[in-house]
Write an enzyme that holds these catalytic residues in place. Structure first.
Site, PDB file in Angstrom:
ATOM      1  N   ALA A 247     -30.136 -10.688  -7.933  1.00  0.00           N
ATOM      2  CA  ALA A 247     -29.643  -9.472  -8.387  1.00  0.00           C
ATOM      3  C   ALA A 247     -28.252  -9.394  -8.515  1.00  0.00           C
ATOM      4  O   ALA A 247     -27.433 -10.090  -8.008  1.00  0.00           O
ATOM      5  CB  ALA A 247     -30.041  -8.182  -7.187  1.00  0.00           C
ATOM      6  N   ASP A 248     -27.992  -8.524  -9.513  1.00  0.00           N
ATOM      7  CA  ASP A 248     -26.336  -8.320  -9.749  1.00  0.00           C
ATOM      8  C   ASP A 248     -26.058  -6.974  -9.971  1.00  0.00           C
ATOM      9  O   ASP A 248     -26.839  -6.391 -10.775  1.00  0.00           O
ATOM     10  CB  ASP A 248     -25.647  -9.520 -10.603  1.00  0.00           C
ATOM     11  CG  ASP A 248     -24.020  -9.472 -10.833  1.00  0.00           C
ATOM     12  OD1 ASP A 248     -23.776  -9.866  -9.631  1.00  0.00           O
ATOM     13  OD2 ASP A 248     -23.548  -8.746 -11.471  1.00  0.00           O
ATOM     14  N   THR A 249     -24.802  -6.395  -9.624  1.00  0.00           N
ATOM     15  CA  THR A 249     -24.596  -5.190  -9.916  1.00  0.00           C
ATOM     16  C   THR A 249     -23.254  -5.030 -10.502  1.00  0.00           C
ATOM     17  O   THR A 249     -22.140  -5.695  -9.913  1.00  0.00           O
ATOM     18  CB  THR A 249     -24.794  -4.085  -9.047  1.00  0.00           C
ATOM     19  OG1 THR A 249     -26.079  -4.117  -8.358  1.00  0.00           O
ATOM     20  CG2 THR A 249     -24.594  -2.717  -9.301  1.00  0.00           C
TER      21      THR A 249
END
Length: 204
Positions: free
Chosen positions: A84-86
């Protein structure tokens, strides 16, 4: 987990405490592996493309690390990797972790009486079948004024220096100044639950 749920190993490809907490809250047991990639080397015009590209780079790095250490093919049960990445988007500009205290302070001053968005990607890979599904999720956050002394306290404490865009909405000091969150808080924290759940089912 229901008793008849398929048994699978789950790896969270992230060292983020918030992501670990969210996945644990969802009832999963998992191990964590982090990807050592140069995030700055990956550049995309649109935040949605950027977070997907970063999640893919993280997943690929972890998979090659994993392949070297464990023999996946022999395993009866599937192994699922969640990457995941934000990023935070403010006035159309992507913000990553603040590079200094001064930048973190400026970021927070910008949010006061304003708004920002988070764009989070989730990429789920079934390491046995190679099946991979990914999507992104966007949340808008509106703020009341944030007093300087609150900003000072947050910077002194230091956690915001490690957060994308210097933004931690679930922090007790910030909570009172969050006017509205359009979307889910878990997405802002880095892992949208409903999306993660759905993608895990899709790759199984």
């Amino acid at each position: 987990m229901e008793a008849n749920a398929p048994q699978f190993k789950l790896i969270l490809g992230s060292s983020s405490t918030a992501r670990r907490k969210i996945l644990a809250d969802m009832g999963y047991q998992f191990t964590t592996m982090s990807a050592d990639i140069d995030e700055k080397a990956i550049r995309k015009e649109k935040p949605e493309d950027l977070v997907m590209a970063l999640a893919e780079a993280k997943a690929d790095a972890i998979i090659s690390k994993f392949r070297n250490t464990e023999n996946v093919e022999k395993d009866v049960n599937p192994t699922i990797l969640v990457a995941a990445d934000t990023v935070v988007v403010y006035e159309g500009v992507v913000r990553e972790k603040p590079s200094s205290e001064a930048e973190a302070r400026q970021f927070m001053k910008d949010y006061a009486n304003g708004h920002a968005a988070t764009v989070s990607s989730v990429l789920v890979t079934n390491l046995v079948t190679g099946s991979r599904r990914g999507e992104w999720d966007k949340v808008e956050i509106y703020f009341h004024d944030i007093p300087d002394q609150v900003i000072d306290k947050l910077i002194e404490e230091g956690i915001v220096l490690y957060a994308a865009g210097g933004l931690i909405i679930e922090h007790p000091l910030i909570l009172p100044y969050v006017k509205e969150v359009v979307g889910s808080t878990d997405s802002v924290m880095g892992l949208p639950k409903a999306l993660t759940e759905r993608l895990i089912k899709e790759v199984l």
